[in-house]
Design an enzyme around this catalytic site. Structure first.
Site, PDB file in Angstrom:
ATOM      1  N   ARG A 223       2.350   3.042  -9.434  1.00 30.19           N
ATOM      2  CA  ARG A 223       2.012   2.079  -8.379  1.00 30.19           C
ATOM      3  C   ARG A 223       2.786   0.775  -8.524  1.00 30.19           C
ATOM      4  O   ARG A 223       3.014   0.082  -7.535  1.00 30.19           O
ATOM      5  CB  ARG A 223       0.508   1.803  -8.408  1.00 30.19           C
ATOM      6  CG  ARG A 223      -0.289   3.055  -8.119  1.00 30.19           C
ATOM      7  CD  ARG A 223      -1.471   2.770  -7.238  1.00 30.19           C
ATOM      8  NE  ARG A 223      -2.073   4.019  -6.826  1.00 30.19           N
ATOM      9  CZ  ARG A 223      -3.330   4.342  -7.072  1.00 30.19           C
ATOM     10  NH1 ARG A 223      -4.111   3.492  -7.698  1.00 30.19           N
ATOM     11  NH2 ARG A 223      -3.805   5.488  -6.653  1.00 30.19           N
TER      12      ARG A 223
ATOM     13  N   ASP B   6     -12.264  -8.949   0.806  1.00 29.65           N
ATOM     14  CA  ASP B   6     -11.545  -8.115  -0.157  1.00 29.65           C
ATOM     15  C   ASP B   6     -10.500  -8.979  -0.854  1.00 29.65           C
ATOM     16  O   ASP B   6     -10.063 -10.001  -0.317  1.00 29.65           O
ATOM     17  CB  ASP B   6     -10.877  -6.934   0.555  1.00 29.65           C
ATOM     18  CG  ASP B   6     -10.604  -5.781  -0.410  1.00 29.65           C
ATOM     19  OD1 ASP B   6     -11.416  -4.848  -0.440  1.00 29.65           O
ATOM     20  OD2 ASP B   6      -9.605  -5.843  -1.146  1.00 29.65           O
TER      21      ASP B   6
END
Lengths: 658, 293
Positions: free
Chosen positions: B42, B151
């Site tokens: 990632r 978030d």
């Protein structure tokens, strides 16, 4: 709302225990009273508070008494929770409890010792396997699986011959936890018992033999889904633990087994939905072995579990262009993790027919996935991919990856790439195109690069200077020299980088002003450049930067001095005293093969940071002599950090061989 | 590494640990030991984007570069999975509708105001689901209703605001709900209807940031589902303190089905509903519902 009862008094009790001073006389008995409260919250806060009392041994003894209160289930469970939380202080009382006349107490003791997981409980637990009560023996067996050790493994293995199935099951589970498989013949014999089959397959996965793979594959053919899934679980475990070179061997066995099953794909699709992650892992291995492209989508969806990402990518890449097309067709339907995995795999799966679908994906895919799509476009080997890639050069987030993709594409479609890049530069689409043009165009691009190095806008000048250096050394040096006197920071930094790569007799002198630049990014580039081009005459300037409070500059200076072979003992000592741990590590790395470096490493074995201690241990392992062994052993004994301990252990082993 | 080299550097165990610790100290998200490969895959695009040779260089970038704060956010965004869908965990949502909404309606009836928080809202599915449930109940039609989604990832917040979703996000959405609350958006995707969107707002928030949490209004209920799995015990405790602080006394906390507050010593009481277990911030003595905002 009779189903939402109110507990005003409970809250008061909770608060009272929460705020209780653990040093207060009588605190222990107040908290023990709390363990008996009707409220879960109050019992829990009491168990938590007991861990903070100043005399954990006294607390442990008192809690053992609570364990003996029959009929007080809540209190006993809370006491067990508190005992587990007390750690080492509970060990002695719990081991003694293993000899209590009440089997219920002995079982509690075994359960909590298992939770504690401390190796000192191994032998007492092994002895407790002789307990007369079956429930106690099962609890002890489970605890041994958590505590581990050589004796535990042997004792559990012996239990596999016990007539009691529950004991055999807990022993198998324990051995699986300890990753200590018994001999293959023993496990295979247990596979016949349906009650043990699932655990036996799990343990079979720990056996690194083809015979084990073959036996697992027999399970794949079972008409029972539970058996098939257990076998897949074993396969997943075996593959995960196998050396990479054995992977092909395992897959060949699996492939041969699955080809005999007409509904293999359907069964694997079902297994990819299993709750057990090891079953899904095994199913992924099986799909890879089978090369079943129709399963590309469920395989990608398995990436919703992070732990399976490696296997998902490996499997997808085995599905070939057909798998790639299946993924591209279903991209909008995939979950985000599946889409991310699919995009990553597509880089290996695309062919010239994929360009249209990839371009469509670029229109709507998430920002960080688009980079993967761009890379995939570069691998299509299709001239049709050139225009969309060139268009992306104007996107700051994708310009770099699009440049690289064009570089890859030029391997198969050079004329198209070159023409498009020339047009992009001509139209001043983006400075990112300059680097790509230089890379693909080579020397014929130099006139354009010279022109751009005099451009009005700094980003174009900077791009041209760096690109020219990659095409022609002389032109590159000329342009870099001018760039080092540029009024714009990015251009001076680019000039320093290019000069560092090109080097030459004048490089050190030319880089001097940049080493004193007012802008730190230019200084940083100049420091790195000095190291890269070997301008040893600039070592004095670098030495002064070793003490610089900016860690980045100090690290760069130490590394550059090391490259120049000028990291003197004085420099290393200066750097080792820097407050920034990265500088200290750079010093260790710089002096790795010198006597001074070894001395430094010995001194830094007691550094406050684990990564510095690990770096010091590495230096000792690489360059230390036998005289360092004592200090390394001492440090190993005192080392609290697992990773540093591992590095120290390696160092001790290497030093002992010298 | 050559600029055009497609090969990837491997992350050493030490680099993994340094990067992991760096991320943890920023946002409390704990990357487990066995996730090195995931972290490597990632974060590699970030190395590629920055032109860095290896993960050691990336760590130094995160330590020293003037752009390090923005880059750390990008790294966190890359590391956190944002897998969610509409009407997730239906039994809990049913319990919320059947048993908690009547309580909240009664408690807040005087003010006619309701505030829900989807903490760690990812791409917005949960926040919109809550708004849809409120619409569906018709208890709050003329109320001042806000569902807040927050978030740590700005990228997913952008997706949430866009409110367009594909089949994967709708896998637990019935045809009837699809018809009522979504409109087609082309390319096999749908968009949440404006009437639902008008009750939902989004914001950027690090759940460990006590100062930033002051911007979150006092809530009647907080959904923090499948978020705390990313944190260790210490970080969970901090998150729970913040959540508690943002709840009105008597306000509810709903966790994911695999989560609980065991061993967290949290200041919540357990409430047994018929269809679920939820947590509640205890009432302040002498205060009634709707106060203490």
């Amino acid at each position: 709302m009779n189903h939402l009862p109110e507990f005003p008094a409970e809250e008061e009790r909770y608060r009272a225990l929460h705020e209780l001073d653990p040093r207060m006389p009588g605190a222990l008995e107040v908290l023990v009273l709390g363990l008996h409260d009707e409220s879960w919250r109050v019992r829990h806060i009491a168990a938590e508070a007991l861990k903070r009392l100043p005399s954990p041994r006294e607390v442990a003894e008192r809690l053992i008494c609570v364990l003996g209160e029959r009929g007080e289930t809540g209190a006993r469970n809370a006491a067990a929770e508190a005992l587990a939380g007390l750690g080492g202080a509970s060990l002695g009382p719990l081991v003694r409890l293993l000899a209590h006349p009440d089997p219920d107490q002995r079982k509690f003791a075994a359960d909590i010792l298992g939770q504690l997981g401390q190796r000192t409980a191994e032998l007492p637990l092994v002895q407790a396997l002789e307990d007369a009560d079956l429930n106690v023996r099962v609890a002890v067996s489970e605890a041994l699986g958590r505590v581990g050790g050589e004796h535990a493994a042997r004792a559990l293995e012996a239990l596999l011959e016990d007539p009691e199935p529950l004991l055999r099951l807990s022993a198998l589970e324990g051995l699986a936890l300890l990753r200590c498989p018994p001999p293959l013949s023993v496990v295979v014999a247990l596979l016949g018992d349906m009650r043990l089959q699932r655990s036996a397959f799990r343990v079979l996965g720990l056996v690194p033999q083809v015979a084990a793979t073959e036996r697992i594959c027999q399970g794949l053919a079972s008409p029972l889904r539970s058996v098939r899934e257990a076998a897949l679980g074993g396969l997943g475990t075996q593959t995960a633990l196998a050396e990479p070179v054995r992977r092909g061997e395992i897959e060949a066995v699996v492939r041969a087994a699955l080809r005999r099953l007409p509904d293999a794909a359907e069964r694997l699709a079902q297994a990819l939905e299993a709750d057990d992650v090891t079953v899904r892992a095994g199913a992924l291995v099986a799909v890879a072995a089978l090369g079943e492209a129709s399963l590309a989508v469920p395989v990608a969806e398995a990436a919703r579990e992070d732990r399976l990402l490696r296997e998902v990518l490996n499997t997808l890449c085995r599905l070939g262009p057909e798998g790639g097309r299946a993924l591209l067709a279903r991209m909008p339907d995939l979950s985000l993790p599946a889409r991310a995995a699919a995009v990553e795999a597509l880089v290996d799966l695309v062919d010239p027919s994929s360009v249209t679908a990839l371009c469509a994906l670029l229109e709507w895919a998430e920002e960080d996935l688009r980079a993967g799509v761009v890379r995939a476009l570069g691998r299509t080997r299709s001239p049709e991919a050139v225009p969309p890639l060139v268009d992306l050069l104007v996107d700051p987030a994708l310009a770099g990856v699009a440049t690289r993709a064009l570089g890859v594409l030029a391997g198969s479609a050079r004329p198209a790439v070159l023409a498009a890049l020339e047009e992009a530069v001509e139209n001043r689409a983006t400075p990112a195109a300059v680097a790509a043009l230089a890379r693909v165009g080579g020397a014929p691009a130099l006139p354009a690069l010279r022109r751009l190095a005099r451009d009005v806008e700094p980003p174009w000048r900077a791009a041209a200077v760096e690109a020219a250096g990659e095409v022609d050394g002389a032109v590159g040096r000329e342009l870099s020299r001018a760039a080092l006197a540029d009024e714009a920071v990015p251009v001076r930094a680019a000039g320093a980088r290019a000069m560092g790569r090109l080097g030459g007799p004048e490089a050190g002198a030319l880089l001097l002003p940049a080493l004193h630049d007012e802008d730190v990014s230019v200084r940083l580039a100049a420091v790195q450049a000095v190291g890269e081009c070997g301008a040893v005459e600039r070592a004095t300037e670098l030495e002064t930067l070793v003490r610089h409070p900016d860690g980045a500059l100090a690290v760069a200076a130490v590394r550059a001095l090391a490259r120049l072979g000028a990291a003197s003992p004085h420099v290393l000592r200066e750097a080792a005293g820097h407050p920034d741990a990265e500088v200290v590590k750079a010093a260790l790395s710089a002096g790795a093969v010198s006597e001074e470096g070894v001395a430094l490493a010995l001194a830094l074995l007691g550094h406050a940071r684990w990564d510095v201690r690990a770096a010091a241990a590495r230096v000792l392992g690489d360059s230390g002599g036998p005289e360092c062994l004592g200090a390394a052993r001492q440090a190993l004994e005192a080392e609290p950090d697992a990773l540093a301990r591992q590095t120290l252990s390696d160092a001790v082993e290497r030093l002992s061989r010298r | 590494m050559s600029r055009f080299d497609d090969s990837r550097p491997e992350m050493t165990v030490e680099e993994f640990r340094l990067l992991r610790d760096h991320v943890y100290s920023h946002c409390g998200i704990l990357v487990h030991e066995d996730m090195k490969f995931v972290m490597e895959r990632r974060l590699w695009p970030r190395l590629e984007a920055l032109g860095l040779a290896d993960f050691g260089a990336y760590h130094r970038y995160l330590r020293y570069d003037p752009q390090r704060h923005a880059e750390l956010e990008a790294a966190v965004e890359s590391l956190t999975t944002h897998e969610t869908y509409f009407f997730r965990e239906p039994s809990q949502l049913k319990a919320f509708c059947d048993e908690l909404l009547p309580v909240l309606e009664k408690r807040n009836g005087r003010l006619k105001r309701l505030r829900l928080w989807s903490a760690g809202c990812s791409s917005g599915e949960e926040a919109y689901t809550l708004a849809m449930l409120l619409k569906d109940s018709h208890r709050f039609d003329d109320w001042d209703v806000e569902v807040y989604g927050t978030d740590i990832s700005r990228r997913v917040l952008a997706l949430a605001r866009r409110a367009e979703y594909g089949p994967s996000a709708l896998r637990a959405t019935s045809a009837d709900l699809l018809e009522r609350f979504f409109v087609p958006a082309g390319n096999n995707r749908v968009r949440v209807r404006d009437e639902v969107r008008s009750w939902v707002s989004f914001g950027h928030h690090n759940l460990l940031d006590e100062t930033g949490s002051q911007l979150v209004p006092r809530m009647d209920a907080v959904f923090c589902r499948n978020v705390m799995i990313y944190f260790d015990q210490a970080a969970r405790r901090r998150v729970l303190r913040i959540v508690r602080d943002r709840l009105v006394p008597g306000g509810y906390l709903l966790l994911g089905h695999s989560e609980n507050l065991l061993n967290l010593g949290a200041d919540f009481e357990l409430v047994h509903l018929r269809g679920d277990l939820v947590y509640r911030r205890p009432e302040l003595p002498g205060l009634t519902g709707g106060e203490g905002r």
